[in-house]
Write an enzyme that holds these catalytic residues in place. Structure first.
Site, PDB file in Angstrom:
ATOM      1  N   CYS A 228      69.158  82.727  75.658  1.00 59.37           N
ATOM      2  CA  CYS A 228      69.649  81.767  74.657  1.00 59.37           C
ATOM      3  C   CYS A 228      69.693  82.401  73.268  1.00 59.37           C
ATOM      4  CB  CYS A 228      68.743  80.529  74.666  1.00 59.37           C
ATOM      5  SG  CYS A 228      69.094  79.359  73.336  1.00 59.37           S
TER       6      CYS A 228
ATOM      7  N   CYS B  68      68.360  80.311  70.388  1.00 55.19           N
ATOM      8  CA  CYS B  68      66.886  80.272  70.429  1.00 55.19           C
ATOM      9  C   CYS B  68      66.307  81.443  69.640  1.00 55.19           C
ATOM     10  CB  CYS B  68      66.384  80.361  71.868  1.00 55.19           C
ATOM     11  SG  CYS B  68      66.844  78.968  72.918  1.00 55.19           S
TER      12      CYS B  68
END
Length: 290
Positions: A38, A41
């Site tokens: 991700c 993230c």
């Protein structure tokens, strides 16, 4: 694992119970649900770490790798990444999904997290700053507090003596300087003693207007040049005093058995080696000597 005591990785349900649920009864815990794949993230992580560090222990940050901690992900129904949840008193109380700007995250935290206690300013730094601004009464009051805690604090004694000297208490200032022990603040002590010397000398010298009148009639009146410099030093007119002393040194360095040179060095002690005037006039003095 982060090097910060406020940031930690979660490994297993039991670890989550201890580090998030139990901790949240003492401090709010921000839980960052993330995954290796991700990108948002990874962009969010340093921001969350910075915010956590800024709270200086009033906020904790727990990181949950969703690829590994599937049980925790299912327990809290995490469906998108990044997801950040704030826990307090054992329960989730706020949070957000997706990347967010720092200001928005701080706004979300504001109702839940106590602001960190401000770092107390060093009293001696504050006193030095007040003295530099000419706020002698405030400096003196602060130094009295410092000396109440430690009446042998050499730096405080020296600055306190300079405050006394500024308001004409020369005898009392000398007593305070005589109480200074050790050589740790040797230059500051020499500077304070120089200040007392200039103030004492100035009290016995002709007025500034008289000295300027003499110099208007004879610009090479060495005595008037020197005495005017001392009067200027007593009034903290350092640049004018240094300029006059240097010119006198260049013209007649033997005046008063070397007084111009000795006095220049005293002023350097008074102002301190980092003062821009000292840097400039020390170089000019060196050029004049060599």
């Amino acid at each position: 694992m982060s090097d910060s005591p406020y940031i930690f990785d979660i490994s297993g349900a039991a670890n989550f119970e201890q580090l998030v649920i139990e901790n949240s009864f003492h401090k709010p815990v921000l839980v960052d649900f993330w995954a290796e794949w991700c990108a948002p993230c990874k962009a969010l992580m340093p921001m969350l770490a910075k915010i956590t560090e800024d709270y200086a222990g009033e906020l904790l940050l727990a990181k949950v790798n969703c690829d590994i901690e599937q049980d925790i992900v299912m327990r809290f129904g995490i469906r998108s990444l990044p997801t950040v949840v704030l826990f307090k008193n054992g329960q989730p109380v706020d949070g957000f999904a997706g990347a967010q700007p720092e200001a928005a995250i701080r706004e979300m935290l504001k109702p839940h997290v106590a602001e960190p206690a401000p770092v107390a300013a060093d009293p001696m730094e504050t006193a030095q700053a007040l003295f530099a601004e000419g706020r002698f009464a405030e400096t003196e009051a602060l130094l009295k507090q410092v000396l109440t805690e430690n009446n042998e604090n050499a730096a405080a004694l020296i600055l306190y003596a300079r405050c006394l000297a500024e308001r004409g208490e020369l005898g009392e200032a000398q007593v305070v300087l005589d109480a200074v022990k050790g050589d740790e603040h040797k230059q500051a002590l020499a500077g304070a003693k120089a200040q007392l010397t200039f103030l004492r000398q100035a009290a016995d010298l002709p007025e500034v207007a008289t000295l300027k009148s003499r110099l208007a009639q004879n610009a090479e009146d060495d005595e008037a040049v020197y005495q005017l410099a001392v009067q200027q030093l007593a009034r903290q007119q350092y640049e004018a005093a240094l300029d006059g002393l240097l010119k006198l040194f260049v013209r007649n360095r033997s005046y008063g058995d070397g007084l111009p040179h000795k006095t220049l060095l005293q002023v350097f002690d008074l102002l301190g080696g980092e003062h821009p005037l000292v840097t400039s006039y020390r170089r000019k003095l060196y050029q004049a000597i060599y």
